[in-house]
Design an enzyme around this catalytic site. Sequence first.
Site, PDB file in Angstrom:
ATOM      1  N   ASP A  39       0.923  -1.287  -0.121  1.00  0.00           N
ATOM      2  CA  ASP A  39       0.039   0.198   0.026  1.00  0.00           C
ATOM      3  C   ASP A  39       0.607   1.184  -0.163  1.00  0.00           C
ATOM      4  O   ASP A  39       2.091   1.126  -0.330  1.00  0.00           O
ATOM      5  CB  ASP A  39      -0.757  -0.103   1.170  1.00  0.00           C
TER       6      ASP A  39
ATOM      7  N   HIS B  17      -4.283   5.770   4.043  1.00  0.00           N
ATOM      8  CA  HIS B  17      -4.672   4.834   3.681  1.00  0.00           C
ATOM      9  C   HIS B  17      -4.256   3.434   4.201  1.00  0.00           C
ATOM     10  O   HIS B  17      -4.684   2.505   4.550  1.00  0.00           O
ATOM     11  CB  HIS B  17      -4.821   4.517   1.929  1.00  0.00           C
TER      12      HIS B  17
ATOM     13  N   SER C 240     -11.457  -1.548   0.368  1.00  0.00           N
ATOM     14  CA  SER C 240     -10.161  -1.520   0.890  1.00  0.00           C
ATOM     15  C   SER C 240     -10.227  -1.871   2.452  1.00  0.00           C
ATOM     16  O   SER C 240      -9.504  -3.023   2.918  1.00  0.00           O
ATOM     17  CB  SER C 240      -9.465  -0.270   0.920  1.00  0.00           C
TER      18      SER C 240
END
Length: 564
Positions: free
Chosen positions: A77, A175, A475
């Site tokens: 990520d 994120h 996600s």
Amino acid sequence: MSDELETPQATPANYYYLWHLSALGVIDANYGPPPIALPPEDESAARQVPDPAIGGTVWDTIAAAGPIRPARVALIDVGVSLDHPNLATRLDRQASIDLTTHRYGARVADILDTTTSFDLEEKQAFFAGLNIAPLGNLGLSNDDREYLSDIVAEYAASEGVVRRLYYPESLFASHGTCCAGLIVGEPAAAAGEEGPSLPPEGAFFTDGEAPCPGGNRNTLPYFGVDPFSRLISIRTSFEDDARQFIAAFLYAYHQRADVIVLPRGLPDPERSRVLPKNELKADLERWKNQDAADLFTRIAFADQGAAELEPKAPQKGSNPDRVWHILKQLILGISQHIPIVCAAGNSGESQLIYPASLSADNNGIISVGAVTVEGFRSGYSNYGEGLTLVSPSDDGEVFNRHQLRVNRLSPFAAQHDYRAFAIREYQYSHFSLLTTDLSGAFGYDKGADPWSAVVPFGANPGIGGGYYTGFGGTSGASAQVGGICALIQRAYKSRHNANSRLSGPNVKSILQAASRLDTAVAPGIRSLTADCMNADGEDALDMTYFFGSGLPDVREAVAAALAL
């Protein structure tokens, strides 16, 4: 776990921030009987929902089976906050790597480490000893096999850097930090304490002071799906650079990860394209829509004649797809050894993003869609052929000719009379996933920077918050399934040894066998229910089209791993 967890106990209402753990069966929670409709004069009584009662956890089940042997989860990520109090002891800093700022890898050194010199950068060979021979035949041509061998040889002989001043995760890792919390988050450890830590007596249930071991009033007794495993952060960018992603998967394999989580898509110029909807193509092929079809074609292909003006256009005679094809075959090959969990995508399309779209019965790629506490597919969640299963997440508003799903609590909802369109309405869910956030202005919630106060280095308790945020998407759903895969691997290790692991297809089959289509997403009461999103009568299709094998029951999955 402590004995207090073995019998149900009263719990404050704020326990609901971990609702997704009970929906998956990680924690036993009894929410009491469903609310019943009452006369208007008794409506206040109907709104008094009892606090859930908490029983045992799947962590207790694994702990009773053998020694705690953490699984290694590789998260590909945008990076993970190194100093988040709920992640600091779960993140494997010595294995994590940044592939965005250095081709051969970079890592941030511990500036308090006085055993090494204080040079700004030091060379380190992160890929030393890389060997992909155990992967076997990857289905490549002789030329492509030689091409990959050259890449592997280059990385095996490469040197990256260890840095002391550059910390990109402090700006761009929101994120990844959110996904990491859902996978391995744990209650903040006290100063100097090494994880994994068990909640102290009453910590999980108290609504008084000092709700977690660290005593920081800005932190929660937060739990990911598997707080006893370790996470390797593999930082990548969104550049369309296939070599970067080849390096990421090679590194995860080199580190002997037990699970790989990819909560995003890859920018493959060919395989990441969204295909035209069948129902849209059928409409455009009708005689009365021929003008629209002609316009659609001219817009879609208007730029194809100007490729020579594109700076990144490949030279004549080159094969720009070669490296992307090699990446695809590498992902498929690694998935035979390590489960690879991929997000299905957030476009509301009846097709999966890449590489979740590679999921098939003969590989270990696990594609994950999102469902809400209302039992519906999340309004944004992709679905369709190849979907492996679903996991709890938040919702998205939908307003098209097939369905209406709006947030009635929004002040904008009252400005529109949606009923005039006579569209079937699906219940919007207000539940989202609470998870760890990148603190400071660059986090999702843009909380106060906990390191801004004038205090001795490392002593700031985080006053001002910024540690948590609401999160969702596929996600968040895929991150939770990554945690479930870690639990499965950890259960298997507890009965065998720390170096053992199940293959990707084995973990995938355990997950699918433990998933159900006839279940509700607790604390909701509606069973998984199909919806019309992109076509008339779409909700009459097979349930697997929307939910794959369904919602996993973690207790059943762990029991299956322990029985092997």
